[in-house]
Design a protein around this motif. Sequence first.
Motif, PDB file in Angstrom:
ATOM      1  N   THR A 185       0.831  -1.210   0.000  1.00  0.00           N
ATOM      2  CA  THR A 185       0.000   0.000   0.000  1.00  0.00           C
ATOM      3  C   THR A 185       0.864   1.258   0.000  1.00  0.00           C
ATOM      4  OG1 THR A 185      -1.520  -1.273   1.368  1.00  0.00           O
ATOM      5  CG2 THR A 185      -1.982   1.071   1.145  1.00  0.00           C
ATOM      6  N   SER A 186       1.930   1.249   0.820  1.00  0.00           N
ATOM      7  CA  SER A 186       2.798   2.424   0.891  1.00  0.00           C
ATOM      8  C   SER A 186       3.413   2.739  -0.470  1.00  0.00           C
ATOM      9  CB  SER A 186       3.923   2.194   1.901  1.00  0.00           C
ATOM     10  OG  SER A 186       3.381   2.075   3.193  1.00  0.00           O
ATOM     11  N   ILE A 187       3.823   1.688  -1.198  1.00  0.00           N
ATOM     12  CA  ILE A 187       4.455   1.934  -2.491  1.00  0.00           C
ATOM     13  C   ILE A 187       3.418   2.392  -3.518  1.00  0.00           C
ATOM     14  CG2 ILE A 187       5.831   0.961  -4.362  1.00  0.00           C
ATOM     15  CD1 ILE A 187       6.828  -1.135  -2.337  1.00  0.00           C
ATOM     16  N   SER A 188       2.294   1.658  -3.613  1.00  0.00           N
ATOM     17  CA  SER A 188       1.356   1.982  -4.677  1.00  0.00           C
ATOM     18  C   SER A 188       0.665   3.321  -4.433  1.00  0.00           C
ATOM     19  CB  SER A 188       0.339   0.851  -4.835  1.00  0.00           C
ATOM     20  OG  SER A 188      -0.257   0.581  -3.584  1.00  0.00           O
ATOM     21  N   GLY A 189       0.290   3.596  -3.167  1.00  0.00           N
ATOM     22  CA  GLY A 189      -0.462   4.815  -2.894  1.00  0.00           C
ATOM     23  C   GLY A 189       0.378   6.006  -2.475  1.00  0.00           C
ATOM     24  N   ILE A 296       7.968  12.966   1.717  1.00  0.00           N
ATOM     25  CA  ILE A 296       6.956  12.622   0.712  1.00  0.00           C
ATOM     26  C   ILE A 296       7.378  11.374  -0.037  1.00  0.00           C
ATOM     27  CG2 ILE A 296       5.788  13.345  -1.408  1.00  0.00           C
ATOM     28  CD1 ILE A 296       6.261  16.256  -0.421  1.00  0.00           C
ATOM     29  N   MET A 297       6.515  10.401  -0.027  1.00  0.00           N
ATOM     30  CA  MET A 297       6.697   9.211  -0.853  1.00  0.00           C
ATOM     31  C   MET A 297       5.715   9.340  -1.999  1.00  0.00           C
ATOM     32  SD  MET A 297       7.770   5.851  -1.057  1.00  0.00           S
ATOM     33  CE  MET A 297       7.184   4.343  -1.812  1.00  0.00           C
ATOM     34  N   PRO A 298       6.193   9.383  -3.247  1.00  0.00           N
ATOM     35  CA  PRO A 298       5.271   9.589  -4.368  1.00  0.00           C
ATOM     36  C   PRO A 298       4.333   8.402  -4.565  1.00  0.00           C
ATOM     37  CG  PRO A 298       7.519   9.291  -5.165  1.00  0.00           C
ATOM     38  CD  PRO A 298       7.592   9.240  -3.682  1.00  0.00           C
ATOM     39  N   VAL A 299       3.260   8.659  -5.294  1.00  0.00           N
ATOM     40  CA  VAL A 299       2.320   7.604  -5.671  1.00  0.00           C
ATOM     41  C   VAL A 299       2.931   6.851  -6.843  1.00  0.00           C
ATOM     42  CG1 VAL A 299       0.007   7.112  -6.529  1.00  0.00           C
ATOM     43  CG2 VAL A 299       0.367   8.977  -4.914  1.00  0.00           C
ATOM     44  N   TRP A 300       3.067   5.524  -6.713  1.00  0.00           N
ATOM     45  CA  TRP A 300       3.738   4.760  -7.773  1.00  0.00           C
ATOM     46  C   TRP A 300       2.761   4.044  -8.683  1.00  0.00           C
ATOM     47  CZ3 TRP A 300       8.584   5.392  -9.212  1.00  0.00           C
ATOM     48  CH2 TRP A 300       9.468   5.999  -8.307  1.00  0.00           C
ATOM     49  N   LEU A 301       1.492   3.957  -8.254  1.00  0.00           N
ATOM     50  CA  LEU A 301       0.513   3.275  -9.108  1.00  0.00           C
ATOM     51  C   LEU A 301      -0.601   4.243  -9.450  1.00  0.00           C
ATOM     52  CD1 LEU A 301      -0.176   0.505 -10.369  1.00  0.00           C
ATOM     53  CD2 LEU A 301      -1.636   0.103  -8.397  1.00  0.00           C
ATOM     54  N   LYS A 302      -0.652   4.627 -10.723  1.00  0.00           N
ATOM     55  CA  LYS A 302      -1.691   5.556 -11.162  1.00  0.00           C
ATOM     56  C   LYS A 302      -2.481   4.892 -12.270  1.00  0.00           C
ATOM     57  CE  LYS A 302       0.881   9.746 -10.149  1.00  0.00           C
ATOM     58  NZ  LYS A 302       1.980  10.481 -10.747  1.00  0.00           N
ATOM     59  N   LYS A 303      -3.801   5.088 -12.233  1.00  0.00           N
ATOM     60  CA  LYS A 303      -4.640   4.487 -13.267  1.00  0.00           C
ATOM     61  C   LYS A 303      -5.520   5.567 -13.860  1.00  0.00           C
ATOM     62  CE  LYS A 303      -4.819  -0.148 -11.383  1.00  0.00           C
ATOM     63  NZ  LYS A 303      -5.653  -1.228 -10.868  1.00  0.00           N
ATOM     64  N   VAL A 309      -3.265   1.107 -16.268  1.00  0.00           N
ATOM     65  CA  VAL A 309      -2.126   1.642 -15.531  1.00  0.00           C
ATOM     66  C   VAL A 309      -1.419   2.682 -16.385  1.00  0.00           C
ATOM     67  CG1 VAL A 309       0.075   1.065 -14.479  1.00  0.00           C
ATOM     68  CG2 VAL A 309      -1.842  -0.507 -14.262  1.00  0.00           C
ATOM     69  N   VAL A 310      -1.250   3.884 -15.834  1.00  0.00           N
ATOM     70  CA  VAL A 310      -0.549   4.924 -16.581  1.00  0.00           C
ATOM     71  C   VAL A 310       0.788   5.275 -15.928  1.00  0.00           C
ATOM     72  CG1 VAL A 310      -2.617   5.958 -17.589  1.00  0.00           C
ATOM     73  CG2 VAL A 310      -1.840   6.707 -15.346  1.00  0.00           C
ATOM     74  N   ASP A 314       3.719  -1.034 -12.774  1.00  0.00           N
ATOM     75  CA  ASP A 314       2.383  -1.630 -12.698  1.00  0.00           C
ATOM     76  C   ASP A 314       2.278  -2.476 -11.425  1.00  0.00           C
ATOM     77  OD1 ASP A 314       3.929  -3.779 -13.226  1.00  0.00           O
ATOM     78  OD2 ASP A 314       3.067  -4.244 -15.185  1.00  0.00           O
ATOM     79  N   GLU A 315       1.119  -3.132 -11.246  1.00  0.00           N
ATOM     80  CA  GLU A 315       0.902  -3.891 -10.007  1.00  0.00           C
ATOM     81  C   GLU A 315       1.960  -4.967  -9.815  1.00  0.00           C
ATOM     82  OE1 GLU A 315      -2.107  -3.389 -11.916  1.00  0.00           O
ATOM     83  OE2 GLU A 315      -3.744  -3.100 -10.469  1.00  0.00           O
TER      84      GLU A 315
END
Lengths: 349, 483
Positions: A185-189, A296-303, A309-310, A314-315
Amino acid sequence: MSDNHDSASGVPTSGHVWDDDLADFVNQPPKWWMLGLTASAIWVVVYLLIYPAIPLPSAGTFFKGIGLPGLNVPQPGVDAKDNNKWTAIKELSQDQAELDAVRKPFEDKIKVMTPAAILADDKLTEYVTRSGKVLFSDNCAACHGQNGKGTFQSGKFAMREQGYMAPILLDDDWLYGGKIDDIYTSISGGRQGMMVAHKDSLSAQQIDDVAKYVKAMSEEGGKDKADADSAVAAGKKVFAESDCTACHGADAKGMAAMGSANLTDKIWRFDGSIAGITQTITYGVNSGDPQARVAIMPVWLKKDEQGHVVSKLDETAIKKLAVYVYKFGGGQKDEVAAAPAVEAVPAAK
Amino acid sequence: MSEATNKQLDNSSNVTDIYSEHIEWATNLGEKTIHAKRAPGRFRTLKYFTESLWLIFFFGAYLRWNGKQAVLLDVNNRQFHIFNITILPQDIWMVSLLLLLMAMTLFAVTSVASRVFCGYFCFQTAWVDLFTWIEEKIEGNPNKRHKLDAAPLSLHKIRVKATKHLIWFAIAIFTGISFTVWFVDAHSYWDDLLHFHLSAIEKATLFAFTMGTYVLAGFLREQTCLWLCPYARIQAVMADSQTILPAYDLQRGEPRGKLQKGKVIEKQGDCIDCFQCVQVCPTGVDIRDGQQLGCITCGLCLDACDSVMDKIGRPRGLIRYASLDELEGRSVKKIYQHPRTFIYVGILLLALSGIIYGLTHLGNLTLRVAPERQPLYVTMSDGSIQNKYTFKVLNKTDKDVEVKVSAEGGIPGQILVDADKPQLIHHGKAAGFTVFVKAPGANVHEEVTKIEFRVVNILNPAMSAEYDTVFNGPEDEHGHEHK
């Protein structure tokens, strides 16, 4: 030439005589040797024509060669009439396809598995930690350091950050939880630290007192020890009566849900000196104050809206990274994953 | 004319004489096929025995041992199986000692007794001998063969030649197969061969060795020894005047001359110039010209000459194994009087003892531990210091084993995290895994503390391996206080 012969042997000579009778014999090399030489010379020409060595206009482009009849190397996006031609690009894509074929069974599994399930599979974990290392070096190491050992901030932001640019990932202290799903969760969000600046709500004296108290909790081995220490009693009072416990908890051990730090352990997210702690309390984290610390940890998973996935990762890649980071040595065991094993006991009876 | 001018003239005529000698140096470039005569004798018999050692090459690979091929040089899987021993790449240094041993044996034998390898053991000699034996059976004796070669093309010639080449080729193919089966399982290889399932590399090996045998033994023959073989070229630096080799006794033989019935020619030597020694020579040299590149020291000329000496009632040994010193009447030293013998024997013993040490100390588990270097240690939330170690365990046995990790030394109160989990190491493979060692921060006083790791086979505790490494900690600011 032919009339020049050595008188003694009858072997033809080159005709050049010096020192009265010293002459050069012209013996032919053995026939098989001459055949080999000729064959090599012919082969050079054949080789140059077949392979892309001589620019030939008839081949379509100048760097294809005429190809080898019977050779069939199809490549997507390349005209079928060029199938018999060898190129380095084709060889590369074939090698890549070979590699992908080896990886496919693993990649297919990872795609449908949860990070916790991957972690439970030794073989997959082995695979994932290897490709995770590459992903980590490419995407994470800039802030978290090579192998997750942390990076000291320097230059322009050195004063503001004072310490690690991003947390060390090798230890067992987690702001947002160290279970495998928390890491995912920390990485993706992404994460954004938050701590209000206390320069208006607390006096300088109060901040100094509470900083010493917090430092004592870490150094003396827990809140109980610091509470018993009369030297930091003033700070204890500030800690209990101001808004500190709202986020850090009455036991000062932090709350993973909001990412507040455990103040009783030996790990400091920012500078752990009295001056450093004072600065953190005074200006806060991501508080908007120009002196505030940045975390700040950036969001790594954007859709996008269709769910595609943009983002760069990806997941699957993030699952790999989560397992890789978990295996650094600080990952916390998942009670949920362990639960079925407990249930299995009555079933066995 | 002064005396000096006379001397000069004498000298110049001597120099010119040298040039006439080159007739004797006529080089054999293979224009004429050598059809050597096959004559019985001591060395001929010896040669049959030594050459039959190559039967091991043909049939040795089919020997089974405990249900597996006894000798299998499994290059594909990077392991050599020799009876009960398995040699993995880690032990390959022994092969370099083996090469040293073989090279030194070759050198030592050459310095003492010249090219014994060439004459009796070399595959080129052995295969050419086999090929010419078949040639003789099919085409007849050397005279008939010369005539057949010169004869115009006829149905008879084609039939005879085709039969010969077919048999030659069959032997060549079998040679190729026999070479390959030392590197893959012989039984499954034949299966694959008969079903045309050979892998590309197996096909290439078979082709190369078949063609190599056919061309080298069938056509190039002595040309290989003269122009291709490096050993033939370097042997000159290993042989000296004390080396024994097939030699013509010049003093006894010269002046040579034809034997005439009922006449005793004064001052004629024992050599009757019958050319038997040249006729039997597989490389076509005349041993009476002295030691030369073409001579593979096979001793066949000794047999031929001895049989002639028997016929004309002269003592044997006009051509015999002798050193130059012996022929020229100098004192002959014994083998143990040569310092080089001791040097060669010394190197041989060194290489041999290295191989024996290696084979007896192969072990069954090997452990390598690499401490993490970046970072050297990690401070945990309770203040303890954690080190990460990458373990590499090599299982050299032919069974899978499960090992457990333990440590000696290090820091008091240290814990090996997750080390109670057994690690499976497949046979003949190396497995890697990670072990964390966590020690209370208060007990870590040194930057570097020695620690020894041990892996033990769970089922057989006698099987273990150790590795010495270090536990890294922070620089201790209060080191003196703890003391």
